[in-house]
Design an enzyme around this catalytic site. Sequence first.
Site, mmCIF file in Angstrom:
data_model
loop_
_atom_site.group_PDB
_atom_site.id
_atom_site.type_symbol
_atom_site.label_atom_id
_atom_site.label_comp_id
_atom_site.label_asym_id
_atom_site.label_seq_id
_atom_site.Cartn_x
_atom_site.Cartn_y
_atom_site.Cartn_z
ATOM 1 N N GLY B 152 87.052 20.159 53.379
ATOM 2 C CA GLY B 152 86.329 18.916 53.158
ATOM 3 C C GLY B 152 85.399 18.637 54.315
ATOM 4 N N CYS B 153 84.448 17.757 54.070
ATOM 5 C CA CYS B 153 83.450 17.469 55.099
ATOM 6 C C CYS B 153 84.080 16.773 56.302
ATOM 7 C CB CYS B 153 82.317 16.630 54.518
ATOM 8 S SG CYS B 153 82.862 15.232 53.513
#
Lengths: 350, 350, 350, 350
Positions: B152-153
């Site tokens: 995920g970012c």
Amino acid sequence: MHSKKIKVGIVGGTGYTGVELLRLLALHPDAELSVITSRGEAGLPVADMFPSLRGRVDLAFTDPAQADLSQCDVVFFATPHGVAMSQAQALVAAGVKVIDLAADFRLQDTAVFEKWYKLPHGCPDILANAVYGIPELYREQVRSAQVIGNPGCYPTTVLLGLAPLLEQGLVDLSVPIISDSKSGVSGAGRKAEVATLFAEASDNMKAYGVAGHRHHPEILAQLQLLAGTSLQFIFVPHLVPLIRGMLSTIYVKLSARGLKTDTQALYETRYQNEPFVDVLPPGSLPETRTVRGGNQLRLALHSQPDSGYLTVIAVQDNLVKGAAGQAVQNMNIMFGLDEQAGLNTVPLLP
Amino acid sequence: MHSKKIKVGIVGGTGYTGVELLRLLALHPDAELSVITSRGEAGLPVADMFPSLRGRVDLAFTDPAQADLSQCDVVFFATPHGVAMSQAQALVAAGVKVIDLAADFRLQDTAVFEKWYKLPHGCPDILANAVYGIPELYREQVRSAQVIGNPGCYPTTVLLGLAPLLEQGLVDLSVPIISDSKSGVSGAGRKAEVATLFAEASDNMKAYGVAGHRHHPEILAQLQLLAGTSLQFIFVPHLVPLIRGMLSTIYVKLSARGLKTDTQALYETRYQNEPFVDVLPPGSLPETRTVRGGNQLRLALHSQPDSGYLTVIAVQDNLVKGAAGQAVQNMNIMFGLDEQAGLNTVPLLP
Amino acid sequence: MHSKKIKVGIVGGTGYTGVELLRLLALHPDAELSVITSRGEAGLPVADMFPSLRGRVDLAFTDPAQADLSQCDVVFFATPHGVAMSQAQALVAAGVKVIDLAADFRLQDTAVFEKWYKLPHGCPDILANAVYGIPELYREQVRSAQVIGNPGCYPTTVLLGLAPLLEQGLVDLSVPIISDSKSGVSGAGRKAEVATLFAEASDNMKAYGVAGHRHHPEILAQLQLLAGTSLQFIFVPHLVPLIRGMLSTIYVKLSARGLKTDTQALYETRYQNEPFVDVLPPGSLPETRTVRGGNQLRLALHSQPDSGYLTVIAVQDNLVKGAAGQAVQNMNIMFGLDEQAGLNTVPLLP
Amino acid sequence: MHSKKIKVGIVGGTGYTGVELLRLLALHPDAELSVITSRGEAGLPVADMFPSLRGRVDLAFTDPAQADLSQCDVVFFATPHGVAMSQAQALVAAGVKVIDLAADFRLQDTAVFEKWYKLPHGCPDILANAVYGIPELYREQVRSAQVIGNPGCYPTTVLLGLAPLLEQGLVDLSVPIISDSKSGVSGAGRKAEVATLFAEASDNMKAYGVAGHRHHPEILAQLQLLAGTSLQFIFVPHLVPLIRGMLSTIYVKLSARGLKTDTQALYETRYQNEPFVDVLPPGSLPETRTVRGGNQLRLALHSQPDSGYLTVIAVQDNLVKGAAGQAVQNMNIMFGLDEQAGLNTVPLLP
């Protein structure tokens, strides 16, 4: 209630807090703009600089040397740090009330002031009697104050965000209180600087002042007053691409007693009679736009169950509750007016 | 080094991670776009939907039912959660490598996965061999992986921001690690929703997911792996009006040994051979625009002397190092290419 | 093709066109940055001012007095008007090619230049041989030019938007040509000015320069060259809250012959071999973001059937095709390189 | 003047014109919000959807089927096109005044309406008596109207921008009038659509509706009424990244008599008693932010000496003078109130 309108002077009306004071005072039912000074713009009609005021403000800027501020009932200083303290003595002597939107009367410890602002303090005796102007904390003192140090924008969010807990001794002060704060760009003022150009600040975000921001000592001093003891406070401000708006995310560890407290109820009770502090329902996520142009500060509480921390999120318009609106609120109290006079607006959403 | 170009398939190319993969792969010297699927847009030339690709990408979207992905060397899934795990088995059986930009292969604990994503996990055996694709932490495993769970970012910023400290055991884990993270709006994807309309999200800021964000368990699991022990982690994400850009401000308490460590030197040494992690000089304040469109993550360290805390500030482009760029970096490693191939760009500033 | 890399000098690299030149040249396969000057920042590493260049540009700014520009093959001037013409003579004498991104070599009529720029022209003889650097109009002249006047940002959109019509004599010149043009704020440069502060220019829009903008005479002169006759031209530029991006909406009346012409086919044919001019399909509505960071100019045509007018809409990135990208394109042509060298990027969308 | 407050109903209060009506009416001294309907949100307190209204609006949304609108003095329709005309008959019969912010009562020619809105007109008899609600043009008719077609946002700028010239016959109608208009994104409404997402519309600009926009026939019909003859009108709207704000740049050729007229004086005289139309001094460049949140429309004139054209630049807040504010202005007139009641605000700058 005064039978006549209060005569208002503004020193330094060309910045954002100045034009915001003009916006609010232009429609204030009990105040009249009497004089506004600017060294650089003397003679220019205010509405030529800020066409949003056309038809609402007829004044022109006056040269400070020519302005007779002693005729005013109250003078707002929307100036750089150091200006108010050079003029406060004479105004106080003339019976004029002073509300300084800069830092001259925010820090009672002149050594701390001098360290952070690189100026000797010009009137420590007046400072000693000045009141730190957050009405929700110091309303009675504001009522009888001659001189108000209007708080910084960040401090208002942090102090109102933590006051109920600290007043009741519900914080575990063995770990630091942390405020991760975010501000719109108008907080940097209306000065020509590369860092706040549109092409630099738009679509961009950064922290700043991490090594030391002037609002740190101001917040720390007030937090310690509220707690009645010394404490540790970490403050990291950020610049985000909003014109107006400020959001502080405050991380605080609850004490054992704090963990047993219904903090939502505590905050609702503490602020139930405060027209400008809005405790949102549980689970709320305050947005800065819900206070755009209004004097409200909105708060929400989120508990972090695993760690015993409480996250407090507070939003305000940095130019209103964070500056000019709070200043008008202070004026209203000082003159026995309805505290909401001139501040009875609805935020602009969208 | 392959003598022929790698054949690439993309499943779900109509979202922001999809178009970002297209942007990067269009000019990749060693990869060729072979097929891109979309149920809703089958037949439409990709460049008709994204005119920025005119003259660079000649493909049209293919109906997933018609796409022969088994011909590809690697398939990227830029799809909602759950899609990759329904197709991974067949692709792996056909010898195709899989890089999932959604969450299907990020969490090794399927119970945690099912709690947060409300889906049973479709291929736990493949998951067991999948690699969490942060090259700076797991490069060797990436090299031989068949399936990558692209992170995920938010996790990328927090994990790279803390790895040097946790690997060396320099954190006081008796207090929680706190990440106050801020993301641009493209992180919410290219879905028609009121909350991310321009007129809602512009000139506005808010926290969200405070009661629980899907990246919390992902970050927590990885932090605990790095620390080799359990720990507490508080995570508050915020939405800020950027198109791209992510900034995490991480508050961590140093252990006694950590306080004696030159953390700046530690980070510089840890990342000295990493082309995409940039440790900024002491005192730096990273700005998101300095990585706009690039695969870099830039870091700065600020000690908080009174409290023994260290503040780590990390910025990245959420669509590049936070998604598509990291995916291409993983691909490069998996196929023995130059790790910087196709990622050798200069961020767009201003 | 040169066997060695071209040695490039940049005079004045601290503005937006300067950093954009650096971004493009840092990855140019056939050019190497040799020297970059700045009076104010001598000694400062370029990447300290623009951290987006960290790891890509190792140069530091050199004091102009110390810089030996005569060693360069080509020198770009990203300076205020008037600088290039003071140094061009010496450089030309030394065999160095000059590309001026300011206005010194754009206007052949020195009286017009002096009227609009309030400067006497310092080298009319060099001006007489300088080439107006729009490759799509003057490629052959560019090829052999010693000195290029790189066009203004607005002129590029208007001239490429109208060239096919004017070259063929398809415009009714009895009424004025009107260009309603809109520019992002980076077009105003990286100068500290109140009017382009974020808090002034964001969420705001205005026309400017209506009484006379310096690009008016430049466009008019070139339009008249294309038309082979005098004509009337109305130009109203606007400032809109984009960092980058320029859109011109051009209103032109077709002649009787123009009305019978398939203008879409005309434009497609005219630009079919132009790598940087993209004629969009009929009905298209070009968006500035489709060229963000790229050297493309995209065009669409819309006929206004009742009135016989044609509306031409042209978009470009004002810093790329409108400035630095076009300058690099000119350099490529001047040195016999692939015209797309260093410009082979995909615009950043979103 | 009514002795009691006017009872107001709003149909469809969940869009931007709806919440803007709420913002203005919440503080209106002579109106009280009586009922607000929404099919989808029945039962929800309005302030839960729009927290900016907390403490100002206590109403909840009512299901339309349950709302007794016939009790109201006036009903505003902030609904999609077609809703007002289905309910107007019953309301008019019950003596309720109707102000429609959609298009149902803007076009007297039902064939034109049906062509552009793809709906048969449901009540042509009521339409025949409806008044086009621009008070500055039709104040007397508004005063006695039962039903108002509140104008589109674009038409207000163009019609007030041209009325003084057309009323006096000072335009050369042998060439088309051109309006190049720019709107903020809130004009597209509060609908979940990809094209108006922040990540699509921010830092981006485009023209739209070039092949035909619904405001074209509305403007054309009104222009022809003002001119007393047919004429040609070219209209190109653009989407720019503002939340609020609209700017029209209007290009008009003056007739021989027009060229001899002091147009500045003409406009100042025409609008001297209009509280909401502000003719700026010669040379002014109106900015949208000078009307943000206010009901003013500000105008400036620029002559184009070579061609005999006049450029008129007009700005307004598309949600206020372009929609809800004008609707309240109409209400004030219809009920004999002070025309400025509830609209006496200062625009929010910065």
